[in-house]
Design a protein around this motif. Sequence first.
Motif, short mmCIF file in Angstrom:
data_model
loop_
_atom_site.label_atom_id
_atom_site.label_comp_id
_atom_site.label_asym_id
_atom_site.label_seq_id
_atom_site.Cartn_x
_atom_site.Cartn_y
_atom_site.Cartn_z
N PRO A 38 0.86 -1.28 -0.08
CA PRO A 38 0.01 -0.08 -0.04
C PRO A 38 0.81 1.20 0.05
O PRO A 38 0.51 2.09 -0.77
CB PRO A 38 -0.85 -0.12 1.39
N ASP A 39 2.11 1.22 0.84
CA ASP A 39 2.81 2.30 0.75
C ASP A 39 3.54 2.49 -0.48
O ASP A 39 3.43 3.88 -1.13
CB ASP A 39 4.10 2.30 1.90
N ALA A 40 3.86 1.61 -1.34
CA ALA A 40 4.49 1.78 -2.67
C ALA A 40 3.61 2.38 -3.78
O ALA A 40 3.97 3.03 -4.61
CB ALA A 40 5.14 0.61 -3.00
N VAL A 41 2.37 1.87 -3.64
CA VAL A 41 1.31 2.06 -4.67
C VAL A 41 0.85 3.37 -4.49
O VAL A 41 0.83 4.26 -5.26
CB VAL A 41 0.02 1.03 -4.70
N ALA A 42 0.62 4.04 -3.22
CA ALA A 42 0.12 5.36 -2.87
C ALA A 42 1.25 6.24 -3.37
O ALA A 42 0.95 7.45 -3.78
CB ALA A 42 -0.01 5.48 -1.39
N ALA A 43 2.68 5.93 -2.90
CA ALA A 43 3.64 6.88 -3.22
C ALA A 43 3.86 6.99 -5.06
O ALA A 43 4.03 8.04 -5.39
CB ALA A 43 5.01 6.07 -2.89
N SER A 44 3.53 5.97 -5.76
CA SER A 44 3.70 5.66 -7.04
C SER A 44 2.47 6.46 -7.81
O SER A 44 2.68 7.18 -8.98
CB SER A 44 3.38 4.58 -7.74
N ALA A 45 1.45 6.62 -7.21
CA ALA A 45 0.21 7.24 -7.76
C ALA A 45 -0.52 8.52 -7.32
O ALA A 45 -1.23 9.00 -7.78
CB ALA A 45 -0.83 5.91 -7.66
N ALA A 46 0.47 9.06 -6.43
CA ALA A 46 0.20 10.58 -6.01
C ALA A 46 0.69 11.59 -7.09
O ALA A 46 1.47 12.22 -6.96
CB ALA A 46 1.12 10.71 -4.79
N ILE A 47 -0.34 11.82 -7.91
CA ILE A 47 -0.28 12.55 -8.99
C ILE A 47 -0.01 14.18 -8.59
O ILE A 47 -0.93 14.72 -8.02
CB ILE A 47 -1.20 12.42 -10.09
N PRO A 48 1.10 15.01 -8.78
CA PRO A 48 1.02 16.38 -8.52
C PRO A 48 -0.07 16.93 -9.00
O PRO A 48 -0.43 16.83 -10.24
CB PRO A 48 2.57 16.74 -9.02
N GLY A 49 -0.71 17.83 -8.03
CA GLY A 49 -1.77 18.69 -8.59
C GLY A 49 -2.98 18.12 -8.35
O GLY A 49 -4.14 18.55 -8.05
N LEU A 50 -3.05 16.59 -8.31
CA LEU A 50 -4.43 15.80 -7.69
C LEU A 50 -4.55 15.37 -6.34
O LEU A 50 -5.35 15.32 -5.86
CB LEU A 50 -4.68 14.68 -8.93
N PHE A 51 -3.26 15.04 -5.94
CA PHE A 51 -3.01 14.23 -4.76
C PHE A 51 -1.79 14.94 -4.06
O PHE A 51 -0.70 15.42 -4.91
CB PHE A 51 -2.57 12.90 -4.89
N ASN A 52 -2.06 15.07 -2.74
CA ASN A 52 -0.72 15.72 -1.95
C ASN A 52 0.34 14.79 -1.99
O ASN A 52 0.10 13.51 -2.16
CB ASN A 52 -1.09 16.32 -0.48
#
Length: 254
Positions: free
Chosen positions: A97-111
């Motif tokens: 879960p940490d790896a996926v959240a880190a990879s998918a945190a699109i700048p401007g859409l997610f902090n």
Amino acid sequence: MKALLEAGIKPDGLVGCSSGAFNAVALAAKPDLETIDKLAHVWRSIRNRDLFDSRYLRTLAAMNLPATFEELVLPCAIIATNLTRARKEIFTTGSVPDAVAASAAIPGLFNPYRIGDEEFVDGAVAENVGLPEAIQLGATHIVAIDNSTSNPRRPPNHTLTGILAQSIQIMLGQRMLEEYQRYSGQAEICLMFPNVEFGTAGTDFSQVDRLIDEAYARTRGFLEAGGLDRKGRLEPGIHYMLPPRRQTVVSLAQ
């Protein structure tokens, strides 16, 4: 992905970046059509109001994916961008879960997503699809699916955010083509762009149903129109999926 599995094309390992990180881990855990159906259900459950908080990405992953990389049945690498250290980060062990959240945190859409004292954003900031990581895993035949680029003939959006988004998509598209040229001598690469001419931003989750259906139809049409060689393998090259009403696919052979 559904069309590829139906055609008997199954992965021996996976590399995921951005939204592809979620898909990659799911298939590395259970590479079959049942997983594809579950993925479609997950993507259809997301609403635009769910964006902005990267902790939502972790919750989504924790609810639907294995807890650790060690539980996966296939090798899997997830690409993120370490914002704190200004470098690409590859996750192959530890918390999924940490790896996926880190990879998918699109700048401007997610902090940015925080792990310990470091912050991470979308892996596509550093790399599109992970061709060198696939080669490092031992791949000699690579199927790369890039959903990060948009239709170049799409009318420009003249708002500030629209211009920024389209500029980033152009940058990602050019970098992807350069990466293909750089690594195509080290492995046979089939680079697929199923998102061409959708006319919809990939981050507009109100259009998920249509995007999934269109991608499946176009990929299946590509396979039926000669996308496979005599051995049932995907033809190497760059393949843009076009609407059925026009020529099904434009391929630039390497």
